[in-house]
Scaffold this motif. Structure first.
Motif, PDB file in Angstrom:
ATOM      1  N   ASP A  11       0.719  -0.762  -0.226  1.00 21.24           N
ATOM      2  CA  ASP A  11       0.114   0.024  -0.356  1.00 21.24           C
ATOM      3  C   ASP A  11       0.757   1.181  -0.085  1.00 21.24           C
ATOM      4  OD1 ASP A  11      -2.985   0.687   0.985  1.00 21.24           O
ATOM      5  OD2 ASP A  11      -1.937   1.732   2.140  1.00 21.24           O
ATOM      6  N   THR A  12       0.452   2.165  -0.865  1.00 19.87           N
ATOM      7  CA  THR A  12       1.882   3.504  -0.828  1.00 19.87           C
ATOM      8  C   THR A  12       0.922   4.366  -1.152  1.00 19.87           C
ATOM      9  OG1 THR A  12       1.509   3.853  -3.446  1.00 19.87           O
ATOM     10  CG2 THR A  12       2.782   2.291  -2.335  1.00 19.87           C
ATOM     11  N   GLU A  62      -3.256 -19.622 -14.364  1.00 19.92           N
ATOM     12  CA  GLU A  62      -2.080 -21.145 -14.138  1.00 19.92           C
ATOM     13  C   GLU A  62      -1.121 -20.635 -13.356  1.00 19.92           C
ATOM     14  OE1 GLU A  62      -1.710 -23.425 -17.760  1.00 19.92           O
ATOM     15  OE2 GLU A  62      -4.080 -23.724 -18.227  1.00 19.92           O
ATOM     16  N   GLU A  63      -1.195 -19.691 -12.974  1.00 22.92           N
ATOM     17  CA  GLU A  63       0.072 -19.435 -11.909  1.00 22.92           C
ATOM     18  C   GLU A  63       1.591 -19.448 -12.900  1.00 22.92           C
ATOM     19  OE1 GLU A  63      -0.225 -21.056  -7.850  1.00 22.92           O
ATOM     20  OE2 GLU A  63      -2.109 -19.980  -7.508  1.00 22.92           O
ATOM     21  N   HIS A  64       1.198 -18.680 -14.796  1.00 25.44           N
ATOM     22  CA  HIS A  64       2.507 -19.201 -15.003  1.00 25.44           C
ATOM     23  C   HIS A  64       3.553 -18.191 -15.024  1.00 25.44           C
ATOM     24  CE1 HIS A  64       1.066 -23.444 -17.208  1.00 25.44           C
ATOM     25  NE2 HIS A  64       2.057 -23.356 -15.388  1.00 25.44           N
ATOM     26  N   THR A  65       2.709 -16.376 -14.124  1.00 23.33           N
ATOM     27  CA  THR A  65       3.238 -15.405 -14.046  1.00 23.33           C
ATOM     28  C   THR A  65       4.180 -15.817 -12.691  1.00 23.33           C
ATOM     29  OG1 THR A  65       1.785 -14.763 -13.080  1.00 23.33           O
ATOM     30  CG2 THR A  65       1.323 -14.280 -15.488  1.00 23.33           C
ATOM     31  N   ALA A  66       5.378 -14.207 -13.374  1.00 22.76           N
ATOM     32  CA  ALA A  66       5.772 -14.226 -11.333  1.00 22.76           C
ATOM     33  C   ALA A  66       5.584 -14.164 -10.216  1.00 22.76           C
ATOM     34  CB  ALA A  66       7.022 -13.354 -12.365  1.00 22.76           C
ATOM     35  N   PRO A  67       5.467 -14.759  -9.213  1.00 26.03           N
ATOM     36  CA  PRO A  67       4.717 -14.326  -8.555  1.00 26.03           C
ATOM     37  C   PRO A  67       4.517 -12.864  -7.617  1.00 26.03           C
ATOM     38  CG  PRO A  67       6.115 -16.228  -8.032  1.00 26.03           C
ATOM     39  CD  PRO A  67       6.081 -16.329  -9.425  1.00 26.03           C
ATOM     40  N   GLY A  68       6.220 -12.891  -7.799  1.00 26.50           N
ATOM     41  CA  GLY A  68       6.375 -11.383  -7.108  1.00 26.50           C
ATOM     42  C   GLY A  68       5.869 -10.313  -7.579  1.00 26.50           C
ATOM     43  N   LEU A  69       5.253 -10.594  -9.302  1.00 30.14           N
ATOM     44  CA  LEU A  69       5.088  -9.328  -9.739  1.00 30.14           C
ATOM     45  C   LEU A  69       3.657  -8.506  -9.555  1.00 30.14           C
ATOM     46  CD1 LEU A  69       6.474  -9.928 -13.635  1.00 30.14           C
ATOM     47  CD2 LEU A  69       7.803  -8.736 -11.461  1.00 30.14           C
ATOM     48  N   LEU A  70       3.605  -7.056  -8.994  1.00 29.86           N
ATOM     49  CA  LEU A  70       2.080  -7.342  -7.989  1.00 29.86           C
ATOM     50  C   LEU A  70       1.246  -6.368  -9.461  1.00 29.86           C
ATOM     51  CD1 LEU A  70       3.002  -7.012  -4.647  1.00 29.86           C
ATOM     52  CD2 LEU A  70       1.806  -8.985  -5.638  1.00 29.86           C
ATOM     53  N   ALA A  71       0.497  -6.240  -9.547  1.00 24.53           N
ATOM     54  CA  ALA A  71      -0.560  -5.425 -10.336  1.00 24.53           C
ATOM     55  C   ALA A  71      -1.158  -4.435  -9.614  1.00 24.53           C
ATOM     56  CB  ALA A  71      -2.168  -6.048 -10.436  1.00 24.53           C
ATOM     57  N   VAL A  72      -0.597  -2.959 -10.330  1.00 21.90           N
ATOM     58  CA  VAL A  72      -0.056  -1.942  -9.787  1.00 21.90           C
ATOM     59  C   VAL A  72      -1.873  -1.371  -9.545  1.00 21.90           C
ATOM     60  CG1 VAL A  72       0.780   0.365  -9.569  1.00 21.90           C
ATOM     61  CG2 VAL A  72       1.705  -1.806 -10.044  1.00 21.90           C
ATOM     62  N   GLU A  73      -2.781  -0.969  -9.034  1.00 16.28           N
ATOM     63  CA  GLU A  73      -4.112   0.258  -8.751  1.00 16.28           C
ATOM     64  C   GLU A  73      -3.514   1.393  -8.669  1.00 16.28           C
ATOM     65  OE1 GLU A  73      -6.485  -3.967  -8.506  1.00 16.28           O
ATOM     66  OE2 GLU A  73      -7.821  -1.853  -6.797  1.00 16.28           O
ATOM     67  N   CYS A  84       4.432  -3.760 -11.285  1.00  9.25           N
ATOM     68  CA  CYS A  84       5.678  -3.926 -10.468  1.00  9.25           C
ATOM     69  C   CYS A  84       5.961  -4.615  -9.142  1.00  9.25           C
ATOM     70  CB  CYS A  84       5.573  -2.656  -9.875  1.00  9.25           C
ATOM     71  SG  CYS A  84       7.387  -1.986  -8.582  1.00  9.25           S
ATOM     72  N   GLY A  85       7.281  -5.249  -9.059  1.00  9.22           N
ATOM     73  CA  GLY A  85       7.988  -6.030  -7.952  1.00  9.22           C
ATOM     74  C   GLY A  85       9.048  -6.634  -8.273  1.00  9.22           C
ATOM     75  N   LEU A  86       9.153  -7.769  -8.197  1.00 16.16           N
ATOM     76  CA  LEU A  86      10.189  -8.582  -8.016  1.00 16.16           C
ATOM     77  C   LEU A  86       9.962 -10.382  -8.507  1.00 16.16           C
ATOM     78  CD1 LEU A  86      11.462  -8.231  -4.208  1.00 16.16           C
ATOM     79  CD2 LEU A  86      12.190  -6.758  -5.423  1.00 16.16           C
ATOM     80  N   VAL A  87      11.313 -10.128  -9.148  1.00 16.26           N
ATOM     81  CA  VAL A  87      11.036 -11.456 -10.202  1.00 16.26           C
ATOM     82  C   VAL A  87      12.807 -12.813  -9.952  1.00 16.26           C
ATOM     83  CG1 VAL A  87      12.089 -12.430 -12.392  1.00 16.26           C
ATOM     84  CG2 VAL A  87      10.937 -10.314 -12.062  1.00 16.26           C
ATOM     85  N   PHE A  88      11.744 -13.386  -8.868  1.00 14.92           N
ATOM     86  CA  PHE A  88      13.568 -14.436  -8.358  1.00 14.92           C
ATOM     87  C   PHE A  88      14.166 -15.514  -9.300  1.00 14.92           C
ATOM     88  CE2 PHE A  88       9.657 -13.078  -5.206  1.00 14.92           C
ATOM     89  CZ  PHE A  88      10.854 -12.976  -4.309  1.00 14.92           C
ATOM     90  N   ASN A  89      15.157 -15.701  -8.993  1.00 17.98           N
ATOM     91  CA  ASN A  89      15.502 -16.783  -9.854  1.00 17.98           C
ATOM     92  C   ASN A  89      15.934 -16.111 -11.000  1.00 17.98           C
ATOM     93  OD1 ASN A  89      16.231 -18.306  -8.079  1.00 17.98           O
ATOM     94  ND2 ASN A  89      14.377 -19.480  -8.356  1.00 17.98           N
ATOM     95  N   ALA A 116       5.549   2.703  -6.609  1.00 20.67           N
ATOM     96  CA  ALA A 116       5.093   1.514  -6.346  1.00 20.67           C
ATOM     97  C   ALA A 116       6.742   1.297  -5.561  1.00 20.67           C
ATOM     98  CB  ALA A 116       4.611   1.721  -7.660  1.00 20.67           C
ATOM     99  N   SER A 117       7.981   1.142  -6.530  1.00 17.73           N
ATOM    100  CA  SER A 117       8.951   0.503  -6.639  1.00 17.73           C
ATOM    101  C   SER A 117       9.763   0.775  -4.787  1.00 17.73           C
ATOM    102  CB  SER A 117      10.188   0.720  -7.348  1.00 17.73           C
ATOM    103  OG  SER A 117       9.595   0.634  -8.918  1.00 17.73           O
ATOM    104  N   ARG A 118       9.669   2.251  -4.858  1.00 22.14           N
ATOM    105  CA  ARG A 118      10.106   2.231  -3.095  1.00 22.14           C
ATOM    106  C   ARG A 118       9.278   1.047  -2.322  1.00 22.14           C
ATOM    107  NH1 ARG A 118      10.368   8.181  -4.212  1.00 22.14           N
ATOM    108  NH2 ARG A 118      12.981   8.125  -4.483  1.00 22.14           N
ATOM    109  N   ALA A 119       7.700   1.264  -2.455  1.00 23.50           N
ATOM    110  CA  ALA A 119       7.139   0.173  -2.061  1.00 23.50           C
ATOM    111  C   ALA A 119       7.799  -1.116  -1.574  1.00 23.50           C
ATOM    112  CB  ALA A 119       5.407   0.370  -2.248  1.00 23.50           C
ATOM    113  N   VAL A 120       8.270  -1.566  -2.581  1.00 21.27           N
ATOM    114  CA  VAL A 120       9.320  -3.195  -3.131  1.00 21.27           C
ATOM    115  C   VAL A 120      10.639  -2.989  -2.180  1.00 21.27           C
ATOM    116  CG1 VAL A 120       9.565  -4.331  -4.769  1.00 21.27           C
ATOM    117  CG2 VAL A 120       8.003  -3.121  -5.387  1.00 21.27           C
ATOM    118  N   ILE A 121      10.774  -1.405  -2.627  1.00 12.23           N
ATOM    119  CA  ILE A 121      12.028  -2.389  -1.352  1.00 12.23           C
ATOM    120  C   ILE A 121      12.510  -2.099  -0.793  1.00 12.23           C
ATOM    121  CG2 ILE A 121      14.554  -0.327  -1.845  1.00 12.23           C
ATOM    122  CD1 ILE A 121      13.560   0.242  -4.680  1.00 12.23           C
TER     123      ILE A 121
END
Ligand SMILES: CC(C)(COP(=O)(O)OP(=O)(O)OC[C@H]1O[C@@H](n2cnc3c(N)ncnc32)[C@H](O)[C@@H]1OP(=O)(O)O)[C@@H](O)C(=O)NCCC(=O)NCCS
Length: 174
Positions: A11-12, A62-73, A84-89, A116-121
Motif C-alpha cells: 500500500d502506498t 495457471e500461475e505461470h506468471t512471476a508471483p512477485g510481480l504485482l498488479a498496480v492499482e 511492479c514487483g520482484l522476479v526471483f531467480n 510503487a518500486s519504493r514500496a517493493v524495495i
C-alpha cells in the motif's frame, strides 16, 4: 530453512499493489501492445496476435506468471495501470531478486513507478533481501532514471549487445 517470504500486497499513498488476477489480462496485454519497437521479439505480440488476452488470462490462472510481480492499482480511480514487483531467480543469485516494472503509457511521468518500486524495495529489505538487481536497456532513459532515483547503480556487468541495444545490469544494496 525458514520459509521464503512472499510478496502479496503493498500500500502506498496513491497505489495498491496486489496479486494479479485474471481480470487484469486486458491491461497486461495492452502493455504488450505499447512496448517500444526495440524490445526483443519474445516480449512483443507475434504475427498471430499472441499472446492474446486469453493466453495471458490462462498464464495468470495457471500461475505461470512471476508471483512477485504485482498488479498496480490506483486508489482514487481503482484502475489497474501496470505491474511492479520482484522476479526471483532472474539475474544475480536466487536470494537476490530483480526489480521489474511496466506501466501504461497514459500514466507515465507521474511518479507512479518510483512510488510503487519504493514500496517493493522497503518490503524486500524487511524480508531480508539486502541486494536487488535490475536490468535495463541502455536506450531506456525513463527506466534508467527511475532506477537512479531508487538508488540503483551500475553493477559494471553488461549483458550482450544485440540489435535491440545493450542490456545493463544495475544493483542496489540496503
Ligand atoms: C519505466 C517506466 C515504468 C517509468 O514509469 P513512470 O511512472 O513514468 O516513472 P516515474 O514517473 O516514477 O519517473 C520517470 C522519470 O523518467 C524521466 N523521463 C521520462 N522520459 C524521459 C526521457 N525521454 N528522457 C529523460 N528522462 C525521462 C521523468 O522525467 C522522470 O524523472 P524525474 O522524476 O527526475 O522527472 C515507464 O516509462 C514504462 O512503463 N516504460 C515501459 C516499460 C519499461 O521500460 N519497463 C522497465 C524495463 S527495465
Amino acid at each position: 530453512m525458514p520459509p521464503v517470504p512472499v510478496l502479496t500486497t503493498l500500500d502506498t499513498d496513491r497505489l495498491l499493489l496486489r496479486r494479479q488476477t485474471v481480470s487484469d489480462a486486458a491491461i497486461l496485454r495492452q502493455l504488450w501492445t505499447e512496448r517500444d519497437v526495440r524490445v526483443p521479439p519474445h516480449r512483443q505480440i507475434d504475427a498471430e496476435g499472441r499472446p492474446s488476452e486469453a493466453d495471458i488470462a490462462t498464464r495468470i490462472r495457471e500461475e505461470h506468471t512471476a508471483p512477485g510481480l504485482l498488479a498496480v492499482e490506483r486508489k482514487d480511480t481503482a484502475d489497474v495501470i501496470g505491474y511492479c514487483g520482484l522476479v526471483f531467480n532472474a539475474e544475480g543469485a536466487p536470494d537476490e531478486p530483480e526489480l521489474a516494472f511496466e506501466l501504461l503509457r497514459a500514466v507515465h511521468n507521474r511518479g507512479y513507478a518510483t512510488e510503487a518500486s519504493r514500496a517493493v524495495i522497503t518490503w524486500a529489505g524487511q524480508a531480508g533481501y539486502r541486494r536487488l538487481w535490475a536490468s535495463v536497456w541502455d536506450w531506456n532513459v525513463a527506466s534508467r532514471r527511475v532506477l537512479e532515483k531508487l538508488g540503483f547503480r551500475d553493477s559494471g556487468r553488461v549483458g550482450p549487445t544485440t540489435v535491440h541495444g545493450r542490456s545493463l545490469l544495475t544493483v542496489r544494496e540496503s
